[in-house]
Motif scaffolding. Structure first.
Motif, short mmCIF file in Angstrom:
data_model
loop_
_atom_site.label_atom_id
_atom_site.label_comp_id
_atom_site.label_asym_id
_atom_site.label_seq_id
_atom_site.Cartn_x
_atom_site.Cartn_y
_atom_site.Cartn_z
N THR A 2 0.84 -1.21 0.00
CA THR A 2 0.00 0.00 0.00
C THR A 2 0.87 1.25 0.00
OG1 THR A 2 -1.71 -1.16 1.24
CG2 THR A 2 -1.81 1.25 1.22
N GLU A 3 1.97 1.21 0.78
CA GLU A 3 2.87 2.35 0.85
C GLU A 3 3.51 2.63 -0.51
OE1 GLU A 3 6.82 3.85 3.34
OE2 GLU A 3 5.80 1.96 3.85
N SER A 4 3.85 1.53 -1.22
CA SER A 4 4.47 1.68 -2.54
C SER A 4 3.51 2.31 -3.52
CB SER A 4 4.92 0.30 -3.05
OG SER A 4 5.44 0.41 -4.37
N VAL A 5 2.25 1.87 -3.45
CA VAL A 5 1.23 2.44 -4.34
C VAL A 5 1.03 3.91 -4.03
CG1 VAL A 5 -1.21 2.38 -4.98
CG2 VAL A 5 0.05 0.25 -4.71
N THR A 6 1.02 4.25 -2.72
CA THR A 6 0.82 5.64 -2.31
C THR A 6 1.97 6.51 -2.78
OG1 THR A 6 -0.36 4.92 -0.33
CG2 THR A 6 0.49 7.16 -0.34
N ASN A 7 3.20 5.99 -2.66
CA ASN A 7 4.38 6.75 -3.10
C ASN A 7 4.35 6.98 -4.61
OD1 ASN A 7 5.41 6.95 -0.53
ND2 ASN A 7 6.68 5.10 -0.69
N ASN A 8 3.95 5.91 -5.34
CA ASN A 8 3.88 6.06 -6.80
C ASN A 8 2.83 7.09 -7.19
OD1 ASN A 8 5.86 4.17 -7.28
ND2 ASN A 8 4.43 2.43 -7.44
N ALA A 14 3.15 14.72 -8.16
CA ALA A 14 4.23 15.71 -8.06
C ALA A 14 4.79 16.05 -9.44
CB ALA A 14 5.33 15.17 -7.15
N ILE A 15 4.99 15.01 -10.25
CA ILE A 15 5.51 15.23 -11.60
C ILE A 15 4.53 16.06 -12.42
CG2 ILE A 15 6.12 14.11 -13.77
CD1 ILE A 15 7.22 11.78 -12.10
N THR A 16 3.25 15.69 -12.31
CA THR A 16 2.21 16.43 -13.04
C THR A 16 2.15 17.88 -12.58
OG1 THR A 16 0.90 14.40 -13.25
CG2 THR A 16 -0.23 16.50 -13.65
N ALA A 17 2.25 18.08 -11.27
CA ALA A 17 2.22 19.45 -10.72
C ALA A 17 3.41 20.24 -11.22
CB ALA A 17 2.22 19.39 -9.19
N LEU A 18 4.59 19.60 -11.27
CA LEU A 18 5.80 20.28 -11.74
C LEU A 18 5.65 20.68 -13.21
CD1 LEU A 18 8.72 21.18 -11.35
CD2 LEU A 18 9.44 18.83 -11.93
N ILE A 19 5.14 19.76 -14.03
CA ILE A 19 4.94 20.05 -15.46
C ILE A 19 3.95 21.20 -15.65
CG2 ILE A 19 4.05 19.15 -17.64
CD1 ILE A 19 5.13 16.40 -16.77
N LEU A 20 2.83 21.12 -14.92
CA LEU A 20 1.81 22.18 -15.04
C LEU A 20 2.36 23.52 -14.54
CD1 LEU A 20 -1.40 20.27 -13.89
CD2 LEU A 20 -0.81 20.99 -16.20
N GLY A 21 3.19 23.48 -13.50
CA GLY A 21 3.79 24.71 -13.00
C GLY A 21 4.70 25.35 -14.02
N ILE A 51 -1.38 18.35 -2.99
CA ILE A 51 -1.66 16.94 -2.68
C ILE A 51 -0.37 16.12 -2.73
CG2 ILE A 51 -2.88 14.87 -3.43
CD1 ILE A 51 -5.06 16.71 -4.54
N GLY A 52 0.48 16.45 -3.72
CA GLY A 52 1.72 15.70 -3.90
C GLY A 52 2.72 15.90 -2.78
N LEU A 53 2.53 16.93 -1.96
CA LEU A 53 3.44 17.18 -0.84
C LEU A 53 3.38 16.07 0.21
CD1 LEU A 53 2.93 21.02 -0.31
CD2 LEU A 53 4.95 19.88 -1.23
N THR A 54 2.36 15.22 0.12
CA THR A 54 2.22 14.13 1.09
C THR A 54 3.05 12.91 0.71
OG1 THR A 54 0.27 13.28 -0.09
CG2 THR A 54 -0.11 14.88 1.68
N GLY A 55 3.70 12.94 -0.47
CA GLY A 55 4.48 11.79 -0.92
C GLY A 55 5.85 11.75 -0.30
N GLY A 56 6.75 10.89 -0.85
CA GLY A 56 8.11 10.77 -0.36
C GLY A 56 8.93 12.02 -0.65
N ARG A 57 10.17 12.01 -0.17
CA ARG A 57 11.02 13.21 -0.28
C ARG A 57 11.19 13.68 -1.73
NH1 ARG A 57 14.46 16.25 2.52
NH2 ARG A 57 16.28 17.11 1.43
N PRO A 58 11.56 12.81 -2.67
CA PRO A 58 11.73 13.29 -4.06
C PRO A 58 10.43 13.87 -4.60
CG PRO A 58 12.72 11.13 -3.79
CD PRO A 58 11.90 11.39 -2.56
N SER A 59 9.32 13.21 -4.26
CA SER A 59 8.02 13.69 -4.73
C SER A 59 7.69 15.04 -4.13
CB SER A 59 6.92 12.67 -4.39
OG SER A 59 7.16 11.44 -5.02
N ARG A 60 7.99 15.21 -2.83
CA ARG A 60 7.69 16.47 -2.15
C ARG A 60 8.46 17.62 -2.78
NH1 ARG A 60 7.95 13.41 2.71
NH2 ARG A 60 9.99 14.29 3.19
N VAL A 61 9.70 17.37 -3.19
CA VAL A 61 10.51 18.42 -3.80
C VAL A 61 9.89 18.88 -5.12
CG1 VAL A 61 12.73 18.97 -4.84
CG2 VAL A 61 12.64 17.68 -2.69
N MET A 62 9.52 17.88 -5.97
CA MET A 62 8.89 18.21 -7.25
C MET A 62 7.54 18.91 -7.05
SD MET A 62 9.79 15.02 -9.79
CE MET A 62 9.20 13.75 -8.66
N ALA A 63 6.80 18.38 -6.06
CA ALA A 63 5.49 18.97 -5.79
C ALA A 63 5.64 20.41 -5.30
CB ALA A 63 4.75 18.15 -4.75
#
Length: 211
Positions: A2-8, A14-21, A51-63
């Motif tokens: 479940t954690e892996s799915v949540t991180n993905n 986060a990636i989508t947010a970064l692209i849209l930004g 929303i993406g800020l709740t992910g792992g560290r790499p995701s939080r940075v991109m978000a």
């Protein structure tokens, strides 16, 4: 699992947010069109980034970068819109001021009136003068015009004045001893001359007065 799915999921947001930004910040610099193009990617990118800020560290940075870019694009487009509105408003005010000034000038110009006068003895004179009618200047002659002679005209057409064409020439007869001419504009004498003797000649014009 479940954690892996949540991180993905968080990473995807986060990636989508970064692209849209990135899209939003680039759109904000497009003249005029950017005002309309920036809102959709900026708002969606802002939401997904939060929303993406709740992910792992790499995701939080991109978000976080996506959130910052989206928010910055909104601020920029608001600033650009305010500047554009201010520029348009200033241009309208300036045009209105110029138009008002022009109308005032035309009103003042429309009241101007000129008078040619020729006086003297000898009974008559040959007189040539510049007249102004229907927006055009023309030369008029009166041979053997009885004295005193007077001609009144309006020196205006649509509020446009030109004193440079004011001129008056008079030539007396063999019995003339004194002959005078005068040009008056709105009650103010702008040129006058006097000549004596048989066949005396006089000339009055705007250039004589420096009016």
């Amino acid at each position: 699992m479940t954690e892996s799915v949540t991180n993905n999921k968080g990473s995807g947001l986060a990636i989508t947010a970064l692209i849209l930004g990135i899209v939003a910040i680039l759109s904000s610099f497009i003249p005029l069109a950017g005002i309309f193009l920036v809102w959709a990617p900026a708002i969606v990118g802002l939401i997904l980034g939060i929303i993406g800020l709740t992910g792992g560290r790499p995701s939080r940075v991109m978000a976080l970068i996506g959130v910052i870019l989206s928010a910055l694009s909104i601020v920029l487009v608001i600033a650009f819109t305010a500047a554009a509105v201010g520029a348009v408003s200033s241009a309208i005010d300036e045009t209105a001021a110029v138009s008002e000034s022009s109308e005032v000038s035309e009103e003042a110009a429309g009241a101007s009136e000129f008078v040619y006068e020729v006086t003297g003895d000898g009974g008559s004179a040959m007189i040539t003068y510049a007249s102004y009618s229907d927006g055009e200047y023309s030369s008029q002659s009166a041979n053997g015009a009885p004295l005193p002679f007077s001609y009144t005209g309006t020196l205006a057409d649509g509020g446009i004045l030109d004193f440079s064409s004011l001129s008056l020439v008079a030539i007396g007869t063999d019995s003339t001893t004194t002959l005078s001419c005068k040009i008056t504009v709105d009650g103010e004498v702008v040129s006058e001359n006097t000549s004596t003797g048989a066949y005396a000649s006089v000339m009055c014009s705007q250039s004589d007065s420096g009016f």
